[in-house]
Write an enzyme that holds these catalytic residues in place. Structure first.
Site, PDB file in Angstrom:
ATOM      1  N   CYS A 133       0.813  -1.225   0.000  1.00 22.02           N
ATOM      2  CA  CYS A 133       0.000   0.000   0.000  1.00 22.02           C
ATOM      3  C   CYS A 133       0.846   1.274   0.000  1.00 22.02           C
ATOM      4  O   CYS A 133       0.430   2.302  -0.549  1.00 22.02           O
ATOM      5  CB  CYS A 133      -0.958  -0.001   1.190  1.00 22.02           C
ATOM      6  N   HIS A 258      -2.244   7.025   3.392  1.00 23.96           N
ATOM      7  CA  HIS A 258      -0.803   7.236   3.501  1.00 23.96           C
ATOM      8  C   HIS A 258      -0.412   8.514   2.764  1.00 23.96           C
ATOM      9  O   HIS A 258      -0.980   8.841   1.716  1.00 23.96           O
ATOM     10  CB  HIS A 258      -0.031   6.074   2.879  1.00 23.96           C
TER      11      HIS A 258
END
Length: 351
Positions: A133, A258
């Protein structure tokens, strides 16, 4: 093909953090699938989950669970993937795997559809891997710039949300925030840790009111596994086996999305105007970049959305061949579930 004449899809790990988002995404995208079979551990068997407006019962992970399945999306721990992905392939499914078990296998393509969709066609083991990710949160933007300018070096710092550590990471942050709420913290060493106590969950240090410069497990020379993933996966996706990559991964008190700072150096001199034009038109990228108006991406803006968001685009102060970027991507959507769904769609489009 399934009995409906359309391909049958299995979602393995359907009750996990990414699996939950996957079911949302499958309900939102074009309905190309026939049966969607939900598979999870035996303890979750019998639960019913909503997908495409219907309640579907979860079945236990067994060999027979893959009978009649054309494509299987796996979101399970590495050791579970190592055991069960070959079983699914042997039963006739093409597997899109979100674990780290097969990413660096030279016979398994590592695919980001906006960057290297052609790679999905070459899968001698019947497996296509999904990147980590953190890599996915930046690679769509970096890949678009590389295609135009030719990437020579990458220096990255990540600011990673706790959902990257699954349900346990989210639970830990929420419990820590309740423990520190209303207390006089941040004035002396150790006060946050004393308030949190032993409730650090999957993290090395308290993440509430803190940042933790560590994600993953220890690797050689002090690097973390998460940092090595970003380096190795970026090289493989971009086809740059010797690309110099330096990474520092940091866990921050954010639930989902993120963020990364990116220093990218290219073959020749670059301009901000050219970079902005590329990013503004690149598939899967949103350019949100007007600092004078307070416009740049943050996790609070980006969570729940599909694209990679890019802001703070500027040329490096002392290097006319380098650009500085700030990038945000929802680590559960494009960072995991969405990329898997897009890749599965590539696979069935070949038929």
């Amino acid at each position: 093909m399934g009995r409906s004449g359309r391909p049958a899809l299995a979602v393995v790990g359907a009750t996990g953090a990414v699996g939950t988002v996957m079911l949302q995404i499958l309900s939102q995208r074009a309905d190309i699938w026939g049966e969607i079979r939900l598979i999870a551990s035996p303890r979750s068997a019998g639960r019913k989950l909503a997908v495409r407006g219907e309640q579907v019962e979860v079945v236990a992970l067994t060999e027979e669970a893959f009978d009649g399945i054309d494509v299987a999306l796996f979101d399970v721990p590495d050791e579970v993937a190592e055991r069960w992905v070959p079983v699914a392939v042997a039963r006739g499914a093409v597997v899109v795997d979100n674990s780290g078990a097969f990413r660096m296998d030279p016979q398994v393509p590592l695919v980001v559809p906006e960057v290297n969709s052609h790679a999905a066609r070459m899968r001698p083991r019947g497996i296509v891997a999904n990147p980590n990710c953190t890599t996915l949160s930046m690679i769509v933007a970096v890949g678009a710039l590389h295609a135009e300018f030719g990437l020579r070096e990458l220096v990255v710092s990540s600011y990673q949300a706790v959902s990257g550590a699954g349900h346990e990471g989210v639970r830990t942050l929420r419990e820590q925030l309740s423990l520190v709420a209303g207390t006089e913290l941040g004035t002396g060493p150790g006060d946050v840790r004393r308030a949190v106590g032993d409730n650090t969950g999957p993290f090395a240090e308290p993440v509430a009111l803190n940042v933790v410069p560590w994600a993953g497990s220890l690797r050689e020379d002090g690097w973390s596994s998460e940092e090595m993933k970003v380096r190795d996966e970026s090289r493989k996706i971009l086809g740059l086996a010797r690309l110099p990559v330096a990474v520092t991964c940091v866990r921050v008190p954010v639930i989902t999305t993120h963020s990364l700072t990116v220093h990218a150096r290219f073959e020749d001199e670059v301009t901000v105007d050219a970079a902005r034009e590329i990013l503004a038109t690149a598939p899967g990228v949103v350019l949100y970049d007007n600092p004078a108006a307070g416009e740049f991406p943050t996790p609070a803006d980006v969570v729940g959305t599909d694209p990679t968001w890019v802001g703070r685009v500027r040329r490096a102060l002392d290097d006319p061949t380098a650009l500085e970027l700030f990038v945000c991507g929802d680590n559960l959507r494009k960072g995991a579930a969405l990329n898997s769904a897009q890749t599965a769609e590539l696979v069935v489009a070949e038929a």
